[in-house]
Design a protein around this motif. Structure first.
Motif, short mmCIF file in Angstrom:
data_model
loop_
_atom_site.label_atom_id
_atom_site.label_comp_id
_atom_site.label_asym_id
_atom_site.label_seq_id
_atom_site.Cartn_x
_atom_site.Cartn_y
_atom_site.Cartn_z
N VAL A 130 0.87 -1.18 0.00
CA VAL A 130 0.00 0.00 0.00
C VAL A 130 0.91 1.22 0.00
CG1 VAL A 130 -1.90 1.17 1.20
CG2 VAL A 130 -1.49 -1.26 1.60
N ASP A 131 0.66 2.14 -0.91
CA ASP A 131 1.50 3.34 -0.95
C ASP A 131 0.87 4.43 -0.08
OD1 ASP A 131 3.30 5.28 -1.40
OD2 ASP A 131 3.06 5.36 -3.57
N TRP A 132 1.37 4.54 1.15
CA TRP A 132 0.84 5.54 2.09
C TRP A 132 1.77 6.75 2.18
CZ3 TRP A 132 4.56 5.75 5.89
CH2 TRP A 132 5.35 4.62 6.06
N CYS A 133 2.78 6.81 1.29
CA CYS A 133 3.74 7.92 1.36
C CYS A 133 3.08 9.27 1.08
CB CYS A 133 4.88 7.71 0.36
SG CYS A 133 5.88 6.27 0.74
N GLN B 256 10.12 -5.37 8.98
CA GLN B 256 9.02 -5.65 9.92
C GLN B 256 8.27 -4.35 10.27
OE1 GLN B 256 10.06 -8.31 13.22
NE2 GLN B 256 8.45 -7.38 14.47
N LEU B 257 9.01 -3.29 10.48
CA LEU B 257 8.37 -2.01 10.79
C LEU B 257 7.58 -1.51 9.58
CD1 LEU B 257 11.26 -0.25 12.77
CD2 LEU B 257 9.09 -1.08 13.70
N ARG B 258 8.13 -1.67 8.39
CA ARG B 258 7.43 -1.22 7.17
C ARG B 258 6.10 -1.95 7.03
NH1 ARG B 258 5.72 -1.91 2.14
NH2 ARG B 258 5.66 -4.12 2.67
N GLU B 259 6.10 -3.26 7.29
CA GLU B 259 4.86 -4.04 7.21
C GLU B 259 3.84 -3.51 8.21
OE1 GLU B 259 3.79 -6.77 5.29
OE2 GLU B 259 5.59 -6.47 4.09
N ASP B 260 4.32 -3.30 9.43
CA ASP B 260 3.45 -2.85 10.52
C ASP B 260 2.84 -1.48 10.18
OD1 ASP B 260 2.40 -2.13 13.07
OD2 ASP B 260 3.80 -3.50 14.02
N LEU B 261 3.70 -0.54 9.74
CA LEU B 261 3.20 0.80 9.43
C LEU B 261 2.30 0.78 8.20
CD1 LEU B 261 6.08 3.35 10.14
CD2 LEU B 261 4.60 2.14 11.71
N SER B 262 2.59 -0.12 7.25
CA SER B 262 1.76 -0.19 6.03
C SER B 262 0.35 -0.67 6.37
CB SER B 262 2.39 -1.14 5.00
OG SER B 262 3.60 -0.61 4.54
N TYR C 278 -1.11 -0.21 9.23
CA TYR C 278 -1.76 0.86 10.00
C TYR C 278 -2.14 2.05 9.11
CZ TYR C 278 -2.21 4.76 13.23
OH TYR C 278 -2.67 5.87 13.89
N TYR C 279 -1.17 2.59 8.36
CA TYR C 279 -1.47 3.78 7.54
C TYR C 279 -2.33 3.40 6.33
CZ TYR C 279 1.91 6.41 10.30
OH TYR C 279 2.57 7.04 11.34
N GLY C 280 -2.23 2.13 5.89
CA GLY C 280 -3.07 1.67 4.77
C GLY C 280 -4.54 1.80 5.12
N LYS C 281 -4.86 1.50 6.39
CA LYS C 281 -6.27 1.62 6.83
C LYS C 281 -6.71 3.08 6.80
CE LYS C 281 -6.37 -2.41 9.80
NZ LYS C 281 -5.92 -2.79 11.12
N ARG C 282 -5.77 3.97 7.08
CA ARG C 282 -6.12 5.40 7.14
C ARG C 282 -6.44 5.97 5.75
NH1 ARG C 282 -2.98 9.47 10.95
NH2 ARG C 282 -3.29 8.49 12.95
N ILE C 283 -5.79 5.41 4.72
CA ILE C 283 -6.07 5.97 3.39
C ILE C 283 -7.17 5.19 2.67
CG2 ILE C 283 -3.85 7.12 2.96
CD1 ILE C 283 -3.03 4.72 1.27
N THR D 83 7.96 3.04 0.73
CA THR D 83 7.42 2.96 2.10
C THR D 83 8.52 2.59 3.11
OG1 THR D 83 6.61 0.74 1.54
CG2 THR D 83 4.99 2.52 1.53
N LEU D 84 9.53 1.85 2.64
CA LEU D 84 10.65 1.53 3.54
C LEU D 84 11.43 2.82 3.87
CD1 LEU D 84 12.21 -0.84 4.90
CD2 LEU D 84 13.77 -0.73 2.99
N ARG D 85 11.69 3.62 2.83
CA ARG D 85 12.38 4.90 3.06
C ARG D 85 11.58 5.78 4.02
NH1 ARG D 85 14.17 5.74 -2.72
NH2 ARG D 85 16.40 5.30 -2.64
N ARG D 86 10.26 5.84 3.78
CA ARG D 86 9.38 6.69 4.59
C ARG D 86 9.35 6.20 6.05
NH1 ARG D 86 8.39 11.28 5.19
NH2 ARG D 86 6.32 12.23 5.21
N THR D 87 9.37 4.89 6.22
CA THR D 87 9.37 4.31 7.58
C THR D 87 10.59 4.83 8.35
OG1 THR D 87 8.21 2.32 6.86
CG2 THR D 87 9.51 2.13 8.87
N ILE D 88 11.76 4.76 7.72
CA ILE D 88 13.00 5.20 8.39
C ILE D 88 12.92 6.71 8.67
CG2 ILE D 88 15.52 5.37 8.18
CD1 ILE D 88 15.26 2.94 6.16
#
Lengths: 198, 83
Positions: free
Chosen positions: A116-119, A184-190, A192-197, B46-51
Motif C-alpha cells: 500500500v502506498d501511504w507515502c 518488519q516495521l514497514r509491514e506494521d506501518l503499512s 496501520y497507515y493503509g487503513k487510514r487511506i 514505504t521503507l524509506r518513509r518508515t525510516i
C-alpha cells in the motif's frame, strides 16, 4: 557559554580519568539526550529510561579508568547504556534476553506482504499523536535484538561499524538484522497507515 | 504479493540501496527493475518513509528538564546544571 565543538575538545579520556568535573559535565551534556532517547525507544517507559540514563553515567565515571580508548567515548557509553537496558528487560520479562549472535536468528528478511502506498499522507498526519503512538508500539513489537540494531543505526545514526562494536556482534549481523527490523516495521506501518487511506 | 526472482534479488540489497551504499552498477540494475515493478517501487518508497518517520519523530523529542536536573544532582554535578 561553551559551544558543542569546544565541549568536545574539553571531554578527553585523560580529563575524565582525572575526575575533572568540567569534563564530566561536558560528557553528560554531549550524550545525555541520546542515551535517554535510546533507553526510551528500547524500553518505552520514562522511569526506566531515566534509571538507565543515571546508571549509565554512574558506571561510566566509575569505570573510566579501565577505558582503553580502543573505541570512541560515544561507543563506549552506548555499550554501557545498552547493557543497562538489557538488564532491565531481563528483570521485567523474567526471561533470557540477549543481543548475542547465538540468540538471534540471522535468517533473511521476510518477503513484503503489505503493498500500500501511504507515502502520500502528509507528515503532520503521519506523526499526529495516534501515529506516534503506533510508531512506538511497532518498535516495541520488534525483538530486543532487532530493536537494538534499528535504534542505534537508524535513530541514533551510528555507523554499521559502531553499531556492531556497541552490541559486540559482527557487521554482517548488523546488516541482516537491520534489514529484518526495517522490513518488519514497514509491514506494521503499512497495515496501520493503509487503513487510514482506505 | 507475487515475487519474481528479480524482486527477491532486490530484497537482499534493499537496506544497502536505501542507504546509498551500493555500487553504481547494482543501483542501475535495481532502478531498471523498479521502473517495471510497481510493487517493488512501493516497498522501496514505504521503507524509506518508515525510516524517515522514526528519525523525524525522535528529532521532536526532548529530555524533560526535571530528568536533566536529577541526573546532574545524582552525579554530584549540581554546579553544571544547564539553565
Amino acid at each position: 557559554m561553551v559551544d558543542r565543538l569546544a565541549r568536545r575538545e574539553l571531554v578527553t579520556p585523560a580529563r575524565l580519568k582525572a575526575k575533572d568535573p568540567e569534563a564530566m559535565a561536558g560528557l553528560v551534556e554531549l550524550y545525555s539526550a541520546n542515551i535517554y532517547r535510546l533507553a526510551l525507544k528500547m524500553l518505552n517507559n520514562e522511569q526506566d529510561a531515566e534509571d538507565v540514563l543515571q546508571e549509565t553515567f554512574i558506571k561510566a565515571f566509575r569505570s573510566v579508568d579501565k577505558f582503553e580508548e580502543r573505541s570512541s567515548l560515544s561507543t563506549w557509553l552506548y555499550r554501557i547504556a545498552m547493557n543497562e537496558v538489557l538488564m532491565l528487560l531481563r528483570k521485567h520479562k523474567q526471561e533470557v534476553i540477549s543481543v548475542d549472535e547465538e540468540q538471534a536468528s540471522e535468517e533473511g528478511a521476510p518477503e513484503p506482504v503489505e503493498i500500500v502506498d501511504w507515502c502520500c499522507l502528509p507528515e503532520k498526519e503521519l506523526l499526529d499523536s495516534e501515529g506516534r503512538d503506533h510508531l512506538n508500539k511497532a518498535i516495541e513489537r520488534l525483538s530486543p535484538a532487532l530493536r537494538a540494531v534499528f535504534v542505534l543505526r537508524d535513530i541514533q545514526d551510528l555507523s554499521v561499524r559502531d553499531t556492531a562494536e556497541t552490541l559486540n556482534i559482527s557487521e554482517a549481523a548488523v546488516k541482516t538484522r537491520l534489514l529484518r527490523a526495517r522490513m518488519q516495521l514497514r509491514e506494521d506501518l503499512s497495515r496501520y497507515y493503509g487503513k487510514r487511506i482506505a | 504479493m507475487e515475487h519474481s526472482s528479480s524482486c527477491k534479488h532486490l530484497l537482499g540489497s534493499l537496506s544497502d540501496y536505501v542507504d546509498g551504499e551500493l555500487s553504481k552498477e547494482l543501483c542501475a540494475e535495481i532502478e531498471r527493475h523498479l521502473a517495471d515493478c510497481t510493487n517493488c517501487q512501493v516497498v522501496v518508497d514505504t521503507l524509506r518513509r518508515t525510516i524517515e518517520l522514526y528519525k523525524a519523530a525522535v528529532s521532536h523529542e526532548t529530555v524533560p528538564e526535571h530528568v536533566v536536573q536529577r541526573l546532574y544532582m545524582r552525579l554530584n554535578l549540581d554546579d553544571y546544571i544547564p539553565h
